[in-house]
Design an enzyme around this catalytic site. Structure first.
Site, PDB file in Angstrom:
ATOM      1  N   ASP A 227      45.279 -10.242 -60.498  1.00 47.30           N
ATOM      2  CA  ASP A 227      44.542  -9.400 -61.439  1.00 47.30           C
ATOM      3  C   ASP A 227      43.215  -9.017 -60.803  1.00 47.30           C
ATOM      4  OD1 ASP A 227      42.282 -11.399 -62.458  1.00 47.30           O
ATOM      5  OD2 ASP A 227      44.156 -12.512 -62.321  1.00 47.30           O
ATOM      6  N   ASP A 229      40.275  -9.609 -62.334  1.00 45.93           N
ATOM      7  CA  ASP A 229      39.272 -10.288 -63.147  1.00 45.93           C
ATOM      8  C   ASP A 229      38.841  -9.319 -64.251  1.00 45.93           C
ATOM      9  OD1 ASP A 229      38.103 -12.890 -63.350  1.00 45.93           O
ATOM     10  OD2 ASP A 229      36.166 -12.035 -62.847  1.00 45.93           O
TER      11      ASP A 229
END
Length: 311
Positions: A227, A229
């Site tokens: 991802d 973040d």
């Protein structure tokens, strides 16, 4: 489990610590489960002993596999018994650890499902995790300027690049920001870590890397980005996002780790795998406390971990 022994007598020099996203190594032959007890408790899971044929000799090479968060992912990052994990691995002969971790990306160029072989760490844990074997009556100061092993890192990078074009995209370096968790970062924190030059963020690099250094084990982490973040405009990180990218990239993760184990199993790397370059470093670093000042408990624990070092 039928056919799986509960002991293994030969030394095992290479270990894989599997984190989120790497729960097993399916193509290896599972021959034993060992459950060593240490002065710091029991490890987070039984240690699976896997046989792996050497690519150069065909001889079976034993590999230890430990699940960092437990067999069912029941241990939060701050609950992982890292001292017991590292001590148990050293006690069965392990001198090289390949550690796997899911991470959030702090840089645009590190896309979800990319792999990173980090070379530095910034510690953002809060001191609640036991992080040293030297306490309670014996002081030891071990160098930590380079938290990952440079020579093992070269092997890992070579293997990762050999898989590029087959779904693997590798970044050769980067700083891991290790945060406490188990919550994800605030947006302000995420932007701060980016300004510091952080490449990726996780909750698992420490104290694992510090303890491995104290235990004279060559330690290298392989990170898989799941991802961006919460700094990125694509949206905030969620468990669903993390798990989805891990599942989609699980086969690449297994192939990457398998390629590293293939390479390390070659006889030409025998001294590296035994971490000959780290031998006796802790003996000198841990001798700062004069014998008269060493507590019986601390001495007993360290003698268990390092037989003959502190007699």
């Amino acid at each position: 489990m039928a056919g799986i022994a509960d002991h293994y007598d030969d030394p095992i020099h290479i270990a894989v610590i599997g984190g989120t996203g790497l729960a097993s190594l399916a193509d290896f032959t599972h021959v034993a489960n060992v459950k060593p007890s240490t002065p710091w408790g029991v490890p987070s899971s039984p240690i699976a002993v896997l046989h792996h044929p050497s690519p150069s000799t065909g001889k079976s090479i034993p590999i230890a596999f430990l699940s960092r968060h437990g067999l069912h992912h029941e241990l939060a990052p701050h609950e992982v018994p890292s001292r017991a994990n590292i001590a148990a691995l050293r006690s069965i002969g392990v001198r090289t650890i390949i550690a796997f971790s899911a991470v959030g990306s702090l840089q645009e160029d590190i896309k979800p499902r990319d792999f990173v072989v980090p070379d530095q760490i910034i510690d953002r844990t809060k001191g609640v995790r036991p992080f040293t074997f030297f306490e309670g009556g014996m002081v030891g100061h071990v160098g930590f300027a380079d938290p990952f092993d440079g020579d093992v890192g070269k092997v890992v990078r070579k293997c990762g690049h050999s898989l590029e074009g087959e779904g693997v995209r590798l970044h050769d370096s980067g700083t891991v920001v290790c945060m406490e968790g188990p919550q994800f970062s605030t947006r302000a924190e995420s932007k701060l870590y980016r300004s510091w030059g952080g490449a990726v963020i996780n909750m698992s690099a420490l104290p694992e890397a510090k303890l491995a250094k104290e235990a004279e084990i060559a330690y290298q982490m392989i990170c898989m980005s799941t991802d961006y973040d919460c700094w990125h405009e694509s949206g905030d990180v969620t468990v669903e996002m993390v798990m989805g990218n891990m599942k989609a990239n699980a086969e690449n993760a297994r192939r990457f780790v398998g390629a590293v184990l293939d390479e390390l199993s070659k006889e030409e790397h025998s001294d590296l795998v035994l971490a000959k370059h780290l031998e006796s470093q802790t003996k000198f670093a841990g001798s700062i406390t004069a014998p008269a000042g060493r507590s019986a408990e601390a001495k007993s624990k360290l003698q268990w971990l390092f037989p003959g070092y502190f007699d």
